[in-house]
Write an enzyme that holds these catalytic residues in place. Structure first.
Site, PDB file in Angstrom:
ATOM      1  N   CYS A 150      -8.020   1.637   6.686  1.00 10.30           N
ATOM      2  CA  CYS A 150      -7.455   2.319   5.526  1.00 10.30           C
ATOM      3  C   CYS A 150      -7.992   1.742   4.221  1.00 10.30           C
ATOM      4  CB  CYS A 150      -5.932   2.279   5.576  1.00 10.30           C
ATOM      5  SG  CYS A 150      -5.170   0.833   4.821  1.00 10.30           S
TER       6      CYS A 150
ATOM      7  N   CYS B  27       0.858  -1.180   0.000  1.00 12.99           N
ATOM      8  CA  CYS B  27       0.000   0.000   0.000  1.00 12.99           C
ATOM      9  C   CYS B  27       0.900   1.237   0.000  1.00 12.99           C
ATOM     10  CB  CYS B  27      -0.895   0.005   1.231  1.00 12.99           C
ATOM     11  SG  CYS B  27       0.025   0.088   2.792  1.00 12.99           S
TER      12      CYS B  27
ATOM     13  N   HIS C 112       5.352  -5.077   8.911  1.00 13.08           N
ATOM     14  CA  HIS C 112       5.259  -6.449   9.415  1.00 13.08           C
ATOM     15  C   HIS C 112       5.413  -7.451   8.273  1.00 13.08           C
ATOM     16  CE1 HIS C 112       3.013  -5.084  13.288  1.00 13.08           C
ATOM     17  NE2 HIS C 112       4.323  -5.056  13.429  1.00 13.08           N
TER      18      HIS C 112
ATOM     19  N   HIS D 155      -0.736  -4.620  19.609  1.00 11.66           N
ATOM     20  CA  HIS D 155      -0.283  -4.183  18.292  1.00 11.66           C
ATOM     21  C   HIS D 155       0.343  -2.792  18.414  1.00 11.66           C
ATOM     22  CE1 HIS D 155      -0.384  -2.965  14.053  1.00 11.66           C
ATOM     23  NE2 HIS D 155      -0.549  -4.237  13.754  1.00 11.66           N
TER      24      HIS D 155
ATOM     25  N   GLU E 268       0.464  -0.273  16.475  1.00 18.55           N
ATOM     26  CA  GLU E 268      -0.379   0.857  16.078  1.00 18.55           C
ATOM     27  C   GLU E 268      -1.336   1.252  17.195  1.00 18.55           C
ATOM     28  OE1 GLU E 268      -4.006   1.915  13.066  1.00 18.55           O
ATOM     29  OE2 GLU E 268      -2.534   0.450  12.343  1.00 18.55           O
TER      30      GLU E 268
END
Length: 336
Positions: A219, A37, A66, A149, A151
């Site tokens: 996203c 992406c 990742h 995680h 994020e």
């Protein structure tokens, strides 16, 4: 926010299910879009350009993205991956990964006089800004995501006194809020859209005034890859997802494939991990890859399947992605 233009799916469907193709040609359905992406492309290029400009070693907090292959390749080029800033020599160059970091991490880096470059995906930064905004307005922020995680840790760190993690529908009953008229949900960017909406529905049952984020937090690339898998999965005896096990969006693609009708689905980092037994009696194999996976790894799986008689490769195109993110300002002059 979306960079996707809807397109025709274009699957040549059999009269019955994929399994009924036993007398027909073996085929591969290749999901498009797949792989890198815009945020991952930016993050990987950030590290590559930093190496060109500053030379090895440079340090990266956590994995830049990742994916095992990407991390191993960059390690071979002189990148040192660390878990925390205190592992970095004072004054060295440190890159923050695509997943984002909390203000506390920025402060820790500054205390060690580290030179930093922030490769956080702009779509993750958007969620950080939302968290700060709604914390200033004294909302309870229900952050839907996976515990542990990076994020989620970064986003929650923007407003730790206002954020509660909601790890799936089963976590909803444990949520408590101060004022039911001031509650908003945000999410990790790489979740399953369907499961997230299930969680939101459960939350809204408890908190009818729950507010939605100003724009989608999941996203565009995560959504696009899931849509492509949903389009091809009903025709597939097997869906192979190329991606690493610590990649949230890659793991979600396996789940999406199974939920959408694929008879089996497996996650692999490399073609060599494909078990030939998976192909027994299989006529239609779907292939996709997570948002942090370079295309060379997908090509390896296609070549392996070709050796097993899967010569017919049909693209399944559900969107065309055109979004590109600028490099961090420290490196923009270096981009070609």
């Amino acid at each position: 926010m979306s960079s996707a233009v809807p397109l025709n799916v274009g699957i040549t469907r059999s009269a019955d299910s994929g399994a009924s193709r036993a007398d027909g040609e073996k085929r591969v359905l290749l999901a498009e879009p797949r792989g890198y992406c815009a945020g991952v492309d930016r993050a990987v290029e950030t590290v590559e350009k930093a190496l060109e400009k500053h030379g090895a070693p440079i340090y990266v907090r956590k994995e830049i993205v990742h994916n095992r292959h990407v991390v191993d390749t960059l390690t071979d080029q002189g990148v040192v991956f660390v878990d925390e800033t205190d592992e970095v020599p004072e004054g060295a160059l440190l890159v923050f990964s695509a997943h984002g970091v909390s203000p506390a991490v920025h402060e820790s880096a500054a205390a060690r006089n580290l030179r930093t470059i922030d490769a956080t995906c702009p779509l993750v930064t958007k969620v950080h800004q939302e968290a700060k905004r709604f914390a200033r307005d004294d909302f309870d922020i229900l952050l839907i995501g996976h515990e542990g995680h990076e994020e989620v840790e970064g986003t929650a760190g923007e407003a730790p006194d206002h954020v509660q993690l909601v790890d799936g529908p089963d976590s909803v009953d444990a949520v408590t809020v101060r004022d039911e008229s001031k509650v908003i949900w945000l999410s990790q960017t790489t979740l399953s859209v369907d499961e997230t909406m299930q969680t939101v529905a459960r939350l809204r049952e408890r908190f009818p005034n729950l507010q939605d984020p100003p724009s989608d937090d999941i996203c565009y690339a995560t959504q696009n890859r899931q849509v492509a898998v949903k389009a091809m999965a009903p025709e597939c005896d097997l869906v192979i997802v190329v991606g690493s096990r610590n990649s949230s969006n890659s793991v979600r693609l396996v789940e999406v494939a199974l939920n959408a009708g694929a008879k089996a689905s497996y996650l692999v980092d490399y073609a060599r991990e494909v078990d030939p037994a998976w192909l027994d009696g299989v006529r239609t194999v779907g292939i996709t890859s997570g948002a942090s996976v370079p295309e060379i790894l997908v090509r390896g799986v296609i070549d392996l399947l070709d050796e097993h008689g899967f010569h017919d490769v049909q693209p399944v195109t559900t969107a065309n992605e055109t979004l590109v993110f600028a490099l961090p300002r420290e490196l923009r002059a270096a981009r070609t």
